[in-house]
Design an enzyme around this catalytic site. Structure first.
Site, mmCIF file in Angstrom:
data_model
loop_
_atom_site.group_PDB
_atom_site.id
_atom_site.type_symbol
_atom_site.label_atom_id
_atom_site.label_comp_id
_atom_site.label_asym_id
_atom_site.label_seq_id
_atom_site.Cartn_x
_atom_site.Cartn_y
_atom_site.Cartn_z
ATOM 1 N N THR A 8 0.878 -1.088 -0.091
ATOM 2 C CA THR A 8 -0.026 0.004 -0.227
ATOM 3 C C THR A 8 0.819 1.316 -0.041
ATOM 4 O OG1 THR A 8 -1.507 1.302 1.315
ATOM 5 C CG2 THR A 8 -0.256 -0.093 2.738
ATOM 6 N N GLY A 9 0.414 2.317 -0.650
ATOM 7 C CA GLY A 9 1.283 3.430 -0.810
ATOM 8 C C GLY A 9 0.411 4.576 0.149
ATOM 9 N N LYS A 13 -2.759 3.647 6.382
ATOM 10 C CA LYS A 13 -2.936 2.195 6.239
ATOM 11 C C LYS A 13 -1.722 1.505 6.556
ATOM 12 C CE LYS A 13 -6.195 1.518 2.366
ATOM 13 N NZ LYS A 13 -6.402 0.498 1.324
ATOM 14 N N ASP A 69 -7.710 -3.579 0.388
ATOM 15 C CA ASP A 69 -8.336 -2.767 -0.376
ATOM 16 C C ASP A 69 -9.868 -2.649 0.525
ATOM 17 O OD1 ASP A 69 -8.648 -1.220 -2.875
ATOM 18 O OD2 ASP A 69 -10.508 -2.056 -2.807
ATOM 19 N N GLY A 155 -8.538 9.641 5.489
ATOM 20 C CA GLY A 155 -9.859 9.301 4.892
ATOM 21 C C GLY A 155 -10.796 9.809 5.480
HETATM 22 P P1 IMP Z 1 -7.889 2.019 -1.227
HETATM 23 O O1 IMP Z 1 -6.258 2.272 -1.080
HETATM 24 O O2 IMP Z 1 -8.245 1.874 -2.608
HETATM 25 O O3 IMP Z 1 -8.151 0.779 -0.366
HETATM 26 O O4 IMP Z 1 -8.593 3.077 -1.020
HETATM 27 C C1 IMP Z 1 -9.488 3.090 0.165
HETATM 28 C C2 IMP Z 1 -9.911 4.528 0.574
HETATM 29 O O5 IMP Z 1 -11.219 4.153 1.319
HETATM 30 C C3 IMP Z 1 -9.196 5.366 1.525
HETATM 31 O O6 IMP Z 1 -8.549 6.264 0.497
HETATM 32 C C4 IMP Z 1 -9.840 5.985 2.486
HETATM 33 O O7 IMP Z 1 -10.742 7.132 1.440
HETATM 34 C C5 IMP Z 1 -11.126 5.113 2.656
HETATM 35 N N1 IMP Z 1 -10.977 4.339 3.633
HETATM 36 C C6 IMP Z 1 -10.602 2.870 3.982
HETATM 37 N N2 IMP Z 1 -10.286 2.583 5.190
HETATM 38 C C7 IMP Z 1 -10.581 3.664 5.940
HETATM 39 C C8 IMP Z 1 -10.213 4.169 7.154
HETATM 40 O O8 IMP Z 1 -9.896 3.161 8.107
HETATM 41 N N3 IMP Z 1 -10.556 5.468 7.501
HETATM 42 C C9 IMP Z 1 -11.058 6.157 6.626
HETATM 43 N N4 IMP Z 1 -11.122 6.073 5.516
HETATM 44 C C10 IMP Z 1 -10.964 4.689 4.905
#
Ligand code: IMP
Length: 199
Positions: A8-9, A13, A69, A155
């Site tokens: 993950t970037g 996370k 994800d 997020g």
């Molecule tokens: P991914 O990197 O494509 O999985 O993007 C997940 C996105 O969902 C993140 O950029 C956040 O916007 C949102 N997200 C996922 N987990 C969380 C969390 O624990 N808190 C707040 N936002 C989250």
């Protein structure tokens, strides 16, 4: 000690996953440190995108890889932003713009009707072609707040109020978040089935 790439970037996370995996005899390497660029998330499900990310990092490094994800599903918006949570307000919009758009789309919706959940799928692959990846999921129910509150996390944390509480995630400490969160639940479930060897 076994090496594992965190695919993950996302700095938020990375921090959470590293905290959850601490003390397990793993050398955690962040894909960004290894020069691995992000893969395009072309999947339409959390599982498909997590697999894409894990296989990409494993292929680029030759190491086992762990990817997640995740995203937010809001009932009043038909499950949006879902797998598009990171780019809800546009490809490079960022957390503040995504959150602002979410609140705008929910204008006029009372708190009781702002039900939502975070979902997370975590995948472990031993190598890029692993035919039996380990897959686990977690879900965290709650509501979308009427306005952002707190400044911790990342997020949508400032607008998500977990079920049974009155505070947003941003107002909780990180340990409390990690114990309850969708990511924490998915990882606990994966750890229960963690292989003895990653080779
Ligand atoms: P991914 O990197 O494509 O999985 O993007 C997940 C996105 O969902 C993140 O950029 C956040 O916007 C949102 N997200 C996922 N987990 C969380 C969390 O624990 N808190 C707040 N936002 C989250």
């Amino acid at each position: 000690m076994q090496s594992l790439v965190l695919a993950t970037g996302n700095a938020g996370k990375q921090r959470e996953l590293a905290a959850l995996l601490q003390g397990r005899g793993l050398q955690l390497l962040r894909q960004t440190e290894l020069g691995v660029t992000s893969v395009e998330e072309t999947g339409t499900t959390f599982e498909a995108n997590a697999l894409l990310k894990a296989r990409h990092a494993a292929a680029a490094t030759g190491l086992p890889a762990l990817a997640d994800d995740s995203g937010l599903e809001v009932d009043a918006l038909g499950g949006a932003p879902g797998v598009y949570s990171a780019r809800y307000a546009g490809e490079h919009a960022g957390d503040a713009a995504n959150t602002a758009l979410l609140l705008q789309r929910l204008q006029g919706v009372e708190f009781a009707a702002r039900t939502a959940r975070f979902r997370c799928v975590i995948v472990l692959v031993r190598d890029a072609n692993d035919a039996a990846p380990l897959i686990a999921s977690g879900c965290w129910e709650g509501h979308i707040a009427l306005a952002p509150a707190g400044d911790g996390g990342f997020g949508y944390d400032p607008v998500f109020v977990p079920q049974g509480g009155a505070l947003t995630i941003s107002q909780l400490d990180e340990v409390a978040k990690n114990q309850a969160s969708h990511r924490g639940q998915a990882l606990q479930s994966l750890l229960a089935r963690w292989p003895g060897s990653l080779r």
